[in-house]
Design an enzyme around this catalytic site. Structure first.
Site, mmCIF file in Angstrom:
data_model
loop_
_atom_site.group_PDB
_atom_site.id
_atom_site.type_symbol
_atom_site.label_atom_id
_atom_site.label_comp_id
_atom_site.label_asym_id
_atom_site.label_seq_id
_atom_site.Cartn_x
_atom_site.Cartn_y
_atom_site.Cartn_z
ATOM 1 N N ASP A 12 29.677 -62.296 46.569
ATOM 2 C CA ASP A 12 29.671 -62.980 46.004
ATOM 3 C C ASP A 12 29.280 -62.088 44.288
ATOM 4 O O ASP A 12 28.583 -62.082 43.557
ATOM 5 C CB ASP A 12 29.170 -64.361 45.811
ATOM 6 C CG ASP A 12 29.031 -65.351 46.362
ATOM 7 O OD1 ASP A 12 30.240 -65.351 47.416
ATOM 8 O OD2 ASP A 12 28.519 -66.286 46.595
ATOM 9 N N LYS A 110 34.214 -70.139 49.226
ATOM 10 C CA LYS A 110 33.271 -70.837 49.696
ATOM 11 C C LYS A 110 32.586 -71.878 48.764
ATOM 12 O O LYS A 110 32.808 -70.873 47.439
ATOM 13 C CB LYS A 110 31.763 -70.070 50.462
ATOM 14 C CG LYS A 110 31.043 -69.531 49.836
ATOM 15 C CD LYS A 110 29.787 -68.499 50.643
ATOM 16 C CE LYS A 110 29.727 -67.761 49.500
ATOM 17 N NZ LYS A 110 29.102 -68.210 48.521
ATOM 18 N N CYS A 155 22.912 -66.145 48.671
ATOM 19 C CA CYS A 155 23.961 -66.037 49.857
ATOM 20 C C CYS A 155 24.021 -65.216 50.458
ATOM 21 O O CYS A 155 24.105 -65.168 51.544
ATOM 22 C CB CYS A 155 24.868 -66.226 48.470
ATOM 23 S SG CYS A 155 25.126 -67.902 47.870
HETATM 24 C C1 VGL Z 1 24.994 -67.688 44.422
HETATM 25 C C2 VGL Z 1 23.663 -69.933 43.935
HETATM 26 C C3 VGL Z 1 24.668 -70.733 43.417
HETATM 27 C C4 VGL Z 1 25.035 -66.581 45.792
HETATM 28 C C5 VGL Z 1 25.930 -68.937 45.059
HETATM 29 O O1 VGL Z 1 26.018 -66.427 45.393
HETATM 30 O O2 VGL Z 1 23.462 -66.537 46.000
HETATM 31 N N1 VGL Z 1 23.486 -68.776 44.151
HETATM 32 N N2 VGL Z 1 25.736 -70.196 44.114
#
Ligand code: VGL
Ligand code: ZN
Length: 201
Positions: A12, A110, A155
């Site tokens: 991410d 995702k 994540c």
């Molecule tokens: C994430 C919160 C919501 C992350 C993704 O990538 O850690 N955190 N969506």
């Protein structure tokens, strides 16, 4: 170059998790050069991309009266409510412009199911709906993962813990991760990862 059974899993590294983004992680962009450099060590590089519909149930905006970073009960358990982030097709959902995406064999999206969040690259937050990553790794003979990216305590943590539980060797390069750190979530994540058998490097 590391052995062929090892993959780099980049979690991410997207604009919304970097300074100026909707769910900015402090210094989130500082890890990009180091991640690009680490890619050179691995024959296989996999990127994940948080990828939500605009009305995703993890967004506080979908829960009138509740603010971002509050929690609510979902059918699958307690869920943190986030600011709207990583909405499909937006600039916030794009990878950081300096992230080298050319080496990625797989870009795994995702969080696209409206009613379930997905922190982990392996399972959605009900802990049972698979993303398909396990099968991808096993069929390619990849059994050892090095994880980097955002955010350490959400994540990256969930992905590393699931990897270890599934029997993959999992190492988190903490220098190439940054955390949200909500109410002690970073310390809790470190404990959870260590307990699951993840190597914290
Ligand atoms: C994430 C919160 C919501 C992350 C993704 O990538 O850690 N955190 N969506
Ligand atoms: Zn998200």
């Amino acid at each position: 170059m590391r052995p062929a059974n090892e993959a780099l899993l980049v979690i991410d590294v997207q604009n919304d998790f970097c300074p100026g983004g909707a769910l900015a992680v402090a210094d989130g962009d500082a890890i990009v050069p180091g991640i690009n450099a680490a890619m050179a060590e691995f024959a296989t590089v996999i990127l994940t991309q948080d990828w939500h519909p605009a009305d995703h149930a993890s967004f506080a905006s979908q829960h009138p009266g509740l603010d971002p970073f509050a929690t609510t009960e979902m059918p699958y358990g307690t869920q943190v409510l986030w600011p709207d982030h990583c909405v499909q097709g937006t600039d916030g959902a794009a990878f950081h412009p300096d992230l080298d995406t050319t080496r990625a064999d797989l870009i795994l999206r995702k969080g696209f199911n409206r009613t379930i969040d997905s922190y982990s690259a392996f399972f959605e937050n009900d802990r049972t709906t698979p993303t398909g990553l396990e099968g991808y790794l096993r069929t390619r003979g990849l059994d050892s993962l090095t994880l980097v990216g955002l955010a350490t305590d959400f994540c990256v943590n969930y992905s590393a813990v699931d990897a270890a539980r599934l029997g993959f060797r999992a190492t988190v390069r903490q220098d190439l991760c940054r955390a949200i750190d909500l109410d002690g979530s970073l310390a809790a994540a470190r404990t959870a990862m260590a307990d699951a058998g993840v190597t914290l490097a």
